[in-house]
Every structure is written in structure tokens, then in C-alpha cells.
Motif scaffolding. Structure first.
Motif, PDB file in Angstrom:
ATOM      1  N   LEU A 160       0.818  -1.215   0.000  1.00 61.23           N
ATOM      2  CA  LEU A 160       0.000   0.000   0.000  1.00 61.23           C
ATOM      3  C   LEU A 160       0.845   1.255   0.000  1.00 61.23           C
ATOM      4  CD1 LEU A 160      -1.561   0.477   3.585  1.00 61.23           C
ATOM      5  CD2 LEU A 160       0.564  -0.740   3.100  1.00 61.23           C
ATOM      6  N   THR A 161       0.173   2.366  -0.224  1.00 56.16           N
ATOM      7  CA  THR A 161       0.806   3.672  -0.145  1.00 56.16           C
ATOM      8  C   THR A 161      -0.161   4.619   0.549  1.00 56.16           C
ATOM      9  OG1 THR A 161       2.009   5.356  -1.421  1.00 56.16           O
ATOM     10  CG2 THR A 161      -0.026   4.506  -2.395  1.00 56.16           C
ATOM     11  N   VAL A 162       0.166   5.901   0.529  1.00 56.56           N
ATOM     12  CA  VAL A 162      -0.693   6.923   1.125  1.00 56.56           C
ATOM     13  C   VAL A 162      -1.140   7.878   0.022  1.00 56.56           C
ATOM     14  CG1 VAL A 162      -0.806   8.861   2.743  1.00 56.56           C
ATOM     15  CG2 VAL A 162       0.450   6.787   3.358  1.00 56.56           C
ATOM     16  N   ALA A 163      -2.431   8.201   0.009  1.00 57.33           N
ATOM     17  CA  ALA A 163      -2.977   9.172  -0.950  1.00 57.33           C
ATOM     18  C   ALA A 163      -3.379  10.443  -0.204  1.00 57.33           C
ATOM     19  CB  ALA A 163      -4.188   8.576  -1.668  1.00 57.33           C
ATOM     20  N   ASP A 164      -3.260  11.575  -0.887  1.00 56.41           N
ATOM     21  CA  ASP A 164      -3.609  12.852  -0.255  1.00 56.41           C
ATOM     22  C   ASP A 164      -5.114  13.119  -0.310  1.00 56.41           C
ATOM     23  OD1 ASP A 164      -4.238  13.729  -2.837  1.00 56.41           O
ATOM     24  OD2 ASP A 164      -2.420  14.912  -3.071  1.00 56.41           O
ATOM     25  N   GLU A 165      -5.502  14.326   0.026  1.00 64.70           N
ATOM     26  CA  GLU A 165      -6.929  14.679   0.106  1.00 64.70           C
ATOM     27  C   GLU A 165      -7.658  14.511  -1.222  1.00 64.70           C
ATOM     28  OE1 GLU A 165      -4.361  16.482   0.928  1.00 64.70           O
ATOM     29  OE2 GLU A 165      -4.561  17.360   2.936  1.00 64.70           O
ATOM     30  N   LYS A 166      -6.909  14.579  -2.316  1.00 64.20           N
ATOM     31  CA  LYS A 166      -7.516  14.436  -3.642  1.00 64.20           C
ATOM     32  C   LYS A 166      -7.424  13.000  -4.167  1.00 64.20           C
ATOM     33  CE  LYS A 166      -6.534  19.237  -4.932  1.00 64.20           C
ATOM     34  NZ  LYS A 166      -5.830  20.126  -5.915  1.00 64.20           N
ATOM     35  N   GLY A 167      -6.870  12.106  -3.345  1.00 61.36           N
ATOM     36  CA  GLY A 167      -6.725  10.724  -3.778  1.00 61.36           C
ATOM     37  C   GLY A 167      -5.474  10.468  -4.590  1.00 61.36           C
ATOM     38  N   VAL A 168      -4.578  11.450  -4.633  1.00 62.72           N
ATOM     39  CA  VAL A 168      -3.334  11.314  -5.396  1.00 62.72           C
ATOM     40  C   VAL A 168      -2.260  10.686  -4.510  1.00 62.72           C
ATOM     41  CG1 VAL A 168      -1.538  12.539  -6.664  1.00 62.72           C
ATOM     42  CG2 VAL A 168      -3.911  13.331  -6.782  1.00 62.72           C
ATOM     43  N   PRO A 169      -1.608   9.607  -4.963  1.00 61.32           N
ATOM     44  CA  PRO A 169      -0.562   8.968  -4.158  1.00 61.32           C
ATOM     45  C   PRO A 169       0.594   9.929  -3.868  1.00 61.32           C
ATOM     46  CG  PRO A 169      -1.225   7.533  -5.956  1.00 61.32           C
ATOM     47  CD  PRO A 169      -1.856   8.876  -6.220  1.00 61.32           C
ATOM     48  N   LEU A 170       1.105   9.881  -2.649  1.00 59.50           N
ATOM     49  CA  LEU A 170       2.269  10.689  -2.295  1.00 59.50           C
ATOM     50  C   LEU A 170       3.493  10.201  -3.068  1.00 59.50           C
ATOM     51  CD1 LEU A 170       1.974  11.012   1.598  1.00 59.50           C
ATOM     52  CD2 LEU A 170       0.872  12.391  -0.187  1.00 59.50           C
ATOM     53  N   ASP A 171       4.442  11.091  -3.270  1.00 62.70           N
ATOM     54  CA  ASP A 171       5.683  10.749  -3.970  1.00 62.70           C
ATOM     55  C   ASP A 171       6.582   9.969  -3.010  1.00 62.70           C
ATOM     56  OD1 ASP A 171       8.030  10.592  -5.387  1.00 62.70           O
ATOM     57  OD2 ASP A 171       8.350  12.757  -5.536  1.00 62.70           O
ATOM     58  N   MET A 172       6.749   8.686  -3.321  1.00 61.03           N
ATOM     59  CA  MET A 172       7.580   7.823  -2.482  1.00 61.03           C
ATOM     60  C   MET A 172       8.958   7.562  -3.093  1.00 61.03           C
ATOM     61  SD  MET A 172       5.729   7.202   0.161  1.00 61.03           S
ATOM     62  CE  MET A 172       4.079   6.912   0.828  1.00 61.03           C
ATOM     63  N   GLY A 173       9.258   8.229  -4.196  1.00 62.50           N
ATOM     64  CA  GLY A 173      10.582   8.078  -4.802  1.00 62.50           C
ATOM     65  C   GLY A 173      10.647   7.058  -5.909  1.00 62.50           C
ATOM     66  N   THR A 174       9.769   6.062  -5.878  1.00 63.76           N
ATOM     67  CA  THR A 174       9.677   5.067  -6.953  1.00 63.76           C
ATOM     68  C   THR A 174       8.212   4.670  -7.112  1.00 63.76           C
ATOM     69  OG1 THR A 174       9.749   2.971  -5.704  1.00 63.76           O
ATOM     70  CG2 THR A 174      11.859   4.059  -6.149  1.00 63.76           C
ATOM     71  N   LYS A 175       7.933   4.034  -8.222  1.00 62.87           N
ATOM     72  CA  LYS A 175       6.611   3.452  -8.409  1.00 62.87           C
ATOM     73  C   LYS A 175       6.513   2.165  -7.605  1.00 62.87           C
ATOM     74  CE  LYS A 175       4.553   3.196 -12.291  1.00 62.87           C
ATOM     75  NZ  LYS A 175       4.178   2.860 -13.691  1.00 62.87           N
ATOM     76  N   TYR A 176       5.317   1.671  -7.485  1.00 65.41           N
ATOM     77  CA  TYR A 176       5.088   0.340  -6.918  1.00 65.41           C
ATOM     78  C   TYR A 176       5.781  -0.695  -7.804  1.00 65.41           C
ATOM     79  CZ  TYR A 176       2.431  -3.898  -5.710  1.00 65.41           C
ATOM     80  OH  TYR A 176       2.056  -5.171  -5.335  1.00 65.41           O
ATOM     81  N   ASP A 177       6.328  -1.739  -7.193  1.00 67.02           N
ATOM     82  CA  ASP A 177       6.984  -2.834  -7.918  1.00 67.02           C
ATOM     83  C   ASP A 177       8.301  -2.431  -8.561  1.00 67.02           C
ATOM     84  OD1 ASP A 177       5.589  -5.118  -7.408  1.00 67.02           O
ATOM     85  OD2 ASP A 177       4.576  -5.241  -9.335  1.00 67.02           O
ATOM     86  N   PHE A 178       8.912  -1.361  -8.071  1.00 69.41           N
ATOM     87  CA  PHE A 178      10.222  -0.967  -8.600  1.00 69.41           C
ATOM     88  C   PHE A 178      11.285  -1.907  -8.041  1.00 69.41           C
ATOM     89  CE2 PHE A 178      14.242   1.291  -8.458  1.00 69.41           C
ATOM     90  CZ  PHE A 178      14.301   1.915  -9.696  1.00 69.41           C
ATOM     91  N   PHE A 179      12.132  -2.428  -8.918  1.00 73.15           N
ATOM     92  CA  PHE A 179      13.200  -3.325  -8.493  1.00 73.15           C
ATOM     93  C   PHE A 179      14.503  -2.555  -8.370  1.00 73.15           C
ATOM     94  CE2 PHE A 179      11.088  -7.238 -10.696  1.00 73.15           C
ATOM     95  CZ  PHE A 179      10.082  -7.207  -9.739  1.00 73.15           C
TER      96      PHE A 179
END
Length: 243
Positions: A160-179
Motif C-alpha cells: 500500500l501507499t498513502v494518498a492525499d486529500e484528492k486521492g493522489v498517491p504521495l511521492d515515495m521516490g519510486t513506483k510500486y513494484d520498482f526493483f
């Protein structure tokens, strides 16, 4: 006088009749919803005691990446599975973590990318690593050996990740499933020193990490999005594998 009384009673009688009709309609509508047949994969999960996390907390957002083409495999491997399931104990912890997240960061919500996963899909993910030319010795850093199983296969892990008030995922530095090291929590300090991650990206990860770890989940060391509810050994002993 009788006519007057009859005139004033008519709206009340109409209201009672209307309420009765709506009540009857609501009951029929409820019955229709209850008879909607769930996909077979969901029926199997429910029969094994797993719960739909959005029935526990409807505010949690769900976008199962393996039900889309936006994943490292590049195709939909879940088919009919579009809802996220967990073991009840894990679901209760997730709800608690979500409350902690929203208390500390009003307006933020969890966005779930993966939860309980059939072991049959685990084999597909494992095979996909060969197409990406991932060395045999490194495979288990990214996908658990299906012969042993992933905690996802027991309903005891969540991505999982965190989404802001508009439902936009926060910038975590990489996408999901990044190797690679950019996604490794254990490498964050080094990636920051090298300028490959920003302090804001790491801070965003810590927002997720704080809520999850305070609720009893353990952070995976090579995937910022992956959290385990218990050890694989404990999950295997307590729960059967989801086929």
C-alpha cells in the motif's frame, strides 16, 4: 366535519403507504445485492475466513495493481479479483493503522495495491522474473518462491501507499513494484546521500511506516510498500494457503 377530517388524513395515509413501499423496495434491493454472485476466487477467500477490507473501512482506497496492466508483469494476472482481502486479524490492524494515519495527517488515506493473493498467481509472478532476466539468486528479493509461498498467499501481507486529500498517491521516490535500491527502506540513507531520493520522499514513506508499524505490521527491507502482519512461519501454521 367528516369530510374535513378525511381531507387532512389523506397526506398522512399517503406518507404511510409511501414508507411501506420504500421499505418493501429497500428489502427487495437488499435481497438483490445479497444474491449477486461473487467471483470464484473471492468465494474461496471468504470460505477460508478472509474479509474484504473495504467492508471493514470503506474509506480505504483500493487499486489492485495485479488486476491491471500497471505492474512489473505488464498484464492483468488477477482477472476477476478486484477487491482486497486479508485475514480478519490483519484487517483489524489495518483499520487501526488507518485511524492513526488520519489522526496524524487529516485527509490522507491508505491506497492498497495488493493484499491476499492466490498461490497460483505467485507462480505467474515468479515466471515473469525470468523475462526480466533477474538473477536466480536475487529472485526472492522481489517475489517469494511459490513453492514456499509469500505472506500474501496466507492473507497476512499488504502492499500500500498513502494518498492525499484528492486521492493522489504521495511521492515515495519510486513506483510500486520498482526493483532496485531506490525502493529499499534499508538503503534510504545512502540514496539520500547520493541525491537519488529526496528528504520529502523519505518523509512520505515515514508517514506510511509510522502508521503501519505502530499497528503491529513489519516493514519489508526491500519494498517500501510491503508490510507483513506476522512471520511466514507463523502465517503458515495459523492459516492455510490461498490456492
Amino acid at each position: 366535519m367528516v369530510k374535513g377530517i378525511h381531507f387532512f388524513m389523506r397526506p398522512a395515509l399517503l406518507l404511510v403507504c409511501s414508507m411501506g413501499f420504500l421499505s418493501s423496495f429497500g428489502q427487495k434491493d437488499s435481497k438483490v445485492r445479497s444474491t449477486v454472485k461473487l467471483p470464484e476466487v473471492e468465494q474461496r477467500m471468504i470460505s477460508q475466513g478472509l474479509v474484504n477490507i473495504q467492508e471493514l473501512d470503506p474509506a480505504i482506497l483500493v487499486d489492485l495493481k495485479y488486476s491491471t496492466t500497471d505492474n512489473f508483469v505488464g498484464k492483468d494476472v488477477y482477472g476477476d479479483l478486484t477487491r482486497a482481502y486479508l485475514q480478519p486479524e490483519m484487517g483489524a490492524r489495518l483499520v487501526q493503522a488507518h485511524k492513526l494515519l488520519q489522526k496524524a495527517n487529516p485527509g490522507y488515506k491508505f491506497l492498497v495495491y495488493d493484499a491476499a493473493r492466490p498461490n497460483s498467481v505467485q507462480y505467474e509472478l515468479w515466471k515473469a522474473l525470468d523475462l526480466l532476466k533477474i538473477p536466480e539468486a536475487s529472485k526472492t528479493q522481489y517475489v517469494a518462491d511459490p513453492k514456499i509461498g509469500s505472506n500474501h498467499n496466507f492473507g497476512c501481507a499488504i502492499d500500500l501507499t498513502v494518498a492525499d486529500e484528492k486521492g493522489v498517491p504521495l511521492d515515495m521516490g519510486t513506483k510500486y513494484d520498482f526493483f532496485g535500491p531506490l525502493a529499499y527502506p534499508r538503503s534510504e540513507a545512502e540514496m539520500l546521500r547520493q541525491g537519488k531520493l529526496t528528504s520529502k520522499q523519505i518523509a512520505n514513506r515515514k508517514i506510511l511506516r509510522a502508521a503501519m508499524t505502530q499497528s503491529g505490521f513489519t516493514q519489508n527491507t526491500t519494498e517500501w510498500w510491503h508490510y507483513d502482519g506476522m512471520s511466514k512461519k507463523a502465517a503458515r501454521a495459523k492459516y492455510g494457503m490461498i490456492k
